[in-house]
Design an enzyme around this catalytic site. Structure first.
Site, PDB file in Angstrom:
ATOM      1  N   ASP A  43       0.502   5.297 -11.438  1.00 30.23           N
ATOM      2  CA  ASP A  43      -0.580   5.555 -10.477  1.00 30.23           C
ATOM      3  C   ASP A  43      -0.864   7.058 -10.378  1.00 30.23           C
ATOM      4  O   ASP A  43      -1.796   7.483  -9.699  1.00 30.23           O
ATOM      5  CB  ASP A  43      -0.281   4.938  -9.102  1.00 30.23           C
ATOM      6  N   LYS A 111       6.285  -1.567 -11.625  1.00 30.21           N
ATOM      7  CA  LYS A 111       7.129  -0.605 -10.880  1.00 30.21           C
ATOM      8  C   LYS A 111       6.650  -0.569  -9.440  1.00 30.21           C
ATOM      9  O   LYS A 111       5.452  -0.533  -9.185  1.00 30.21           O
ATOM     10  CB  LYS A 111       7.047   0.795 -11.494  1.00 30.21           C
ATOM     11  N   GLU A 177      13.030  10.271  -8.597  1.00 35.23           N
ATOM     12  CA  GLU A 177      12.064  11.379  -8.650  1.00 35.23           C
ATOM     13  C   GLU A 177      12.495  12.515  -7.732  1.00 35.23           C
ATOM     14  O   GLU A 177      12.685  12.332  -6.526  1.00 35.23           O
ATOM     15  CB  GLU A 177      10.658  10.874  -8.276  1.00 35.23           C
TER      16      GLU A 177
END
Ligand code: KIV
Length: 258
Positions: A43, A111, A177
């Protein structure tokens, strides 16, 4: 087919590093196919491709459109598609939208970002035979401000707990992340599924970056990005040459003409 590919990815843990990049188009997917274990239709296309302020603006139909194009270029790599924000707020919504993504794009997995509460969404998807990649640490769909995660021992504990719950829910891998190296090492050593780091050190089982960042197209270069090419510069050079050719009438020549 998908399940074989997923088993192969899981088996790479502790044996060989897992290579992952993003793709939003057929041409890029074709280039990545022979090189990457996993290709993510992220995204991140919201910011990178559409210049939107954040990833929450991207629509399900837009992700599906790009994922269909990526599918045309991918054969070998495992194809994962990001579920956009607000498409997995309940188990029924998540199942409906994940099934739509898989049906329309023939991707191998989806995901979803963790909001520290949506473990049962992952569980429901996995139960419905939909492979899920988790995502913890900095999760742009749920966090407005950028920060590094896992700096304190309490944060490390919380991250580890989140990772364990996602693994228990059945995710086949987990993106970390912007997590500190010590937190990434702790999580990678504790869970059995592979961790895929972005800005989270070499302690992860694999690495992912946004392709447009590594080829110098996005203009976004935080500390964790390594720029391998300055494509902006190369494109500009080609465009300038074309402009000059048109002006001077060096293009088109007879050989370009019917
Ligand atoms: O959307 C994306 O590209 C991602 C990666 C940065 C992991 O989620």
């Amino acid at each position: 087919m998908s399940s074989n590919k997923i088993i192969k990815i899981k088996n790479k843990k502790k044996k060989t590093k897992i290579v992952c990049l993003t793709a939003y188009s057929k041409n890029i997917a074709k280039i990545l196919d022979n090189q990457c274990d996993i290709v993510l239709v992220g995204d991140s296309m919201a910011n990178v491709l559409y210049g939107m302020k954040n990833t929450n603006e991207i629509l399900l139909e837009t992700i599906i459109k790009h994922a269909k194009a990526v599918r045309l270029g991918l054969n070998k790599s495992l194809m994962v598609v990001d579920m956009p924000a607000k498409t997995y707020r309940s188990t029924s919504e998540a199942k409906k939208n994940a099934k739509l993504i898989i049906k329309k794009t023939r991707c191998d997995a989806v995901k979803i970002e963790s909001n520290k509460m949506n473990f049962k969404i992952i569980k429901a998807l996995v139960k419905a035979n939909i492979p899920v990649m988790g995502h913890i640490g900095f999760t742009p769909q749920f966090k407005k401000r950028f920060k590094i995660f896992g700096k304190t021992s309490l944060e490390k504990k919380k991250l580890l707990n989140e990772a364990i719950l996602i693994e228990k829910a059945g995710a086949f891998s987990l993106v970390l992340e912007c997590v500190t190296e010590s937190a990434a090492r702790l999580i990678t050593n504790k869970i059995k599924v592979p961790t895929i780091g972005i800005g989270s050190s070499s302690s992860c089982d694999g690495q992912i970056l946004v392709t447009d960042d590594i080829i110098g197209l996005s203009g976004f270069y935080p500390r964790f990005v390594k720029k391998y090419l300055n494509l902006n510069k190369l494109i500009l050079k080609a465009v300038r040459k074309y402009k000059q050719d048109v002006k001077k009438q060096y293009f088109p020549l007879k050989k370009h003409t019917y």
